[in-house]
Design a protein around this motif. Structure first.
Motif, short mmCIF file in Angstrom:
data_model
loop_
_atom_site.label_atom_id
_atom_site.label_comp_id
_atom_site.label_asym_id
_atom_site.label_seq_id
_atom_site.Cartn_x
_atom_site.Cartn_y
_atom_site.Cartn_z
N SER A 62 -2.63 34.58 -29.89
CA SER A 62 -2.51 35.73 -30.80
C SER A 62 -3.86 35.96 -31.47
CB SER A 62 -1.43 35.48 -31.85
OG SER A 62 -1.81 34.41 -32.69
N TYR B 67 1.62 30.29 -23.18
CA TYR B 67 1.60 31.05 -24.43
C TYR B 67 0.34 31.91 -24.42
CZ TYR B 67 1.24 32.10 -29.39
OH TYR B 67 1.12 32.75 -30.59
N TYR C 160 2.42 24.82 -20.04
CA TYR C 160 3.05 23.64 -20.60
C TYR C 160 3.63 22.84 -19.43
CZ TYR C 160 2.85 25.78 -25.26
OH TYR C 160 2.42 26.33 -26.43
N SER D 188 5.71 26.98 -18.39
CA SER D 188 5.62 28.17 -19.23
C SER D 188 4.25 28.18 -19.89
CB SER D 188 6.73 28.17 -20.28
OG SER D 188 6.52 27.12 -21.20
#
Length: 77
Positions: free
Chosen positions: A37, A34, A28, A32
């Protein structure tokens, strides 16, 4: 969600909850990220194709894991 699937030569109707996976984000603007999932399917009920009797309790945890993998493959294909 309801899915019809063949498992060990038996036609089943499986009722459960499907959650689509999320893609990873490398960075981002604040540096950071992600990791994403995996998709998941939680089996709640299992019926033989033409039956109204829930046979969920007859499945071992190992069989439920294999069944869940087959369901996810069917959904995502």
């Amino acid at each position: 969600m309801e899915i019809n699937i063949e498992f060990k030569g038996i036609s089943l109707r499986v009722v459960g909850e499907y959650e689509a996976g999320e893609e990873a984000v490398m960075y981002y603007s604040d540096m950071s990220g992600y990791p994403g999932s995996n998709s998941s399917f939680d089996v709640n009920e299992v019926y033989a194709e033409d039956s109204d009797i829930n046979i969920f309790e007859l499945f071992s945890p190992a069989d439920l894991e294999v069944l869940t993998e087959k369901i996810l493959e069917q959904i995502e294909d």
